[in-house]
Design an enzyme around this catalytic site. Structure first.
Site, PDB file in Angstrom:
ATOM      1  N   GLY A  24      11.768 -33.373  69.149  1.00 26.06           N
ATOM      2  CA  GLY A  24      11.919 -31.933  68.763  1.00 26.06           C
ATOM      3  C   GLY A  24      11.825 -31.747  67.030  1.00 26.06           C
ATOM      4  CG  LEU A  26      17.385 -29.222  64.432  1.00 28.90           C
ATOM      5  CD1 LEU A  26      17.692 -29.433  63.179  1.00 28.90           C
ATOM      6  CD2 LEU A  26      18.198 -28.026  64.929  1.00 28.90           C
ATOM      7  CB  ALA A  74      15.969 -24.813  73.041  1.00 27.39           C
ATOM      8  CB  THR A  76      11.769 -23.133  71.171  1.00 30.90           C
ATOM      9  OG1 THR A  76      10.430 -24.366  71.594  1.00 30.90           O
ATOM     10  CG2 THR A  76      12.812 -23.776  71.174  1.00 30.90           C
ATOM     11  CE1 TYR A 139      14.311 -19.488  71.966  1.00 33.10           C
ATOM     12  CE2 TYR A 139      14.693 -17.772  70.437  1.00 33.10           C
ATOM     13  CZ  TYR A 139      14.770 -19.003  70.769  1.00 33.10           C
ATOM     14  OH  TYR A 139      15.162 -19.978  69.727  1.00 33.10           O
TER      15      TYR A 139
END
Ligand SMILES: NC(=O)c1ccc[n+]([C@@H]2O[C@H](COP(=O)([O-])OP(=O)(O)OC[C@H]3O[C@@H](n4cnc5c(N)ncnc54)[C@H](OP(=O)(O)O)[C@@H]3O)[C@@H](O)[C@H]2O)c1
Length: 296
Positions: A24, A26, A74, A76, A139
């Site tokens: 990911g 992040l 998530a 995303t 979302y």
């Protein structure tokens, strides 16, 4: 005497499981920041455990005994979510609720990330955590449902961090896409009527650690300071890289996208600063660091 003990316990290095930490955007920065702070980061990806199998997840948690779980996983893809609302809900709400139910009896601190897209963009001032939400996209709705599911569980060791417009090393993002297009073209048209808070993932990761050090519980907004339109962010990136490409402002109508986005979603980080004493630096500083250290 007791206070000193608590203080020391809070400072003890933590064992942190980072869901999404292998791939990911992040998650990878978060692992780096945790290690930099002297804590232990355990990055978890799809191959480590079936995240959606409750028994497997329970056994995985009991084996690793994390003090903290950071969930960066998530759904995303904002536009694709309009066509796949059930899948977006499965990941952004149902999985999150399951995680909360597993963390609670184990007394594991849960850090969960959410988004500026929970707001409708009608404000003229930076949004505070307590401001009214009203997501415009699937979302945004599924991310808000994830937040609410955690709140409904009544967890007393929970940090919900809303962030926005992420860029940084380790995975394709808006800035990296703009830079690769600008290297091939003389001119780019970029939307100028949406304003938000561009955020450098290594800064967000460092700020997450600061929040955890003070046991920051509740909903926080964590972004770099300042604001920009997508066009301003793209122009600054092209300029930092000294590319010969004109960046032209266009309206959202000229670049139709499936999901509706807030035209203004700047986030106010004052409650984070009040608690930690840390003031996020301007997004342009993060952008320059990203371009100079990770792109060139
Ligand atoms: N990116 C932004 O601009 C932005 C803005 C506001 C808020 N946020 C929030 O910030 C958090 C982190 O975002 P990000 O940009 O770092 O996300 P990201 O780069 O898209 O990473 C998402 C992670 O989730 C994993 N994942 C997705 N679906 C999965 C599934 N079905 N099973 C297992 N793993 C799955 C991905 O694994 P694979 O690599 O294997 O697919 C990846 O590791 C999210 O909560 C997001 O909503 C992001």
């Amino acid at each position: 005497m007791m206070e000193n003990k608590d203080h020391l316990a809070a400072r003890k290095p933590k064992n942190v499981m980072v869901l999404g930490g292998k791939t990911g955007l992040l998650g990878q920065s978060l692992c780096a920041s945790l290690e930099k702070a002297g804590w232990t980061a355990l990055p978890v990806g799809r191959d480590d455990v079936d995240l959606f199998d409750t028994d497997q997840m329970a056994a995985f948690l009991d084996r690793h005994e994390p003090d903290i779980i950071c969930n960066t996983i998530a759904y995303t893809q904002v536009d694709k979510a309009e066509d796949e609302p059930e899948e977006a809900m499965r990941i952004n709400k149902q999985f999150v609720a399951k995680l909360g139910r597993l963390a609670k009896p184990r007394h594991i601190w849960l850090v969960h990330y959410s988004t500026d897209f929970v707001f409708d963009g009608k404000s003229c001032e930076p949004y505070r955590p307590e401001d009214a939400v009203n997501p415009r996209s699937v979302y945004g709705k599924t991310k808000l449902a994830g937040e609410n599911a955690l709140r409904d569980l009544g967890l007393d060791q929970l940090s919900i961090i809303r962030t926005a417009w992420l860029f940084g090393p380790g995975r394709t993002n808006f800035v990296s896409k703009i830079l690769s297009l600008a290297a091939q073209r003389d001119c780019l048209n970029v939307v100028h009527d949406q304003t938000g808070s561009p955020t450098y993932t290594p800064d967000l990761a460092d700020h997450t650690v600061e929040l955890l050090k003070v046991n920051g519980q509740g909903v926080f907004h964590l972004v770099n300071s300042g604001c920009a339109s997508w066009c301003e962010l793209a122009s600054a990136a092209v300029q930092a890289m000294a590319l010969q490409c004109d960046v032209h402002p266009i309206s959202s109508d000229e670049y139709p996208q499936k999901a509706l986005r807030p035209c203004y979603s700047v986030l106010n980080t004052e409650s984070f600063t009040a608690l930690t004493g840390v003031k996020p630096r301007p997004w342009l500083h993060g952008l320059r660091e990203y371009v100079f250290c990770h792109i060139t």
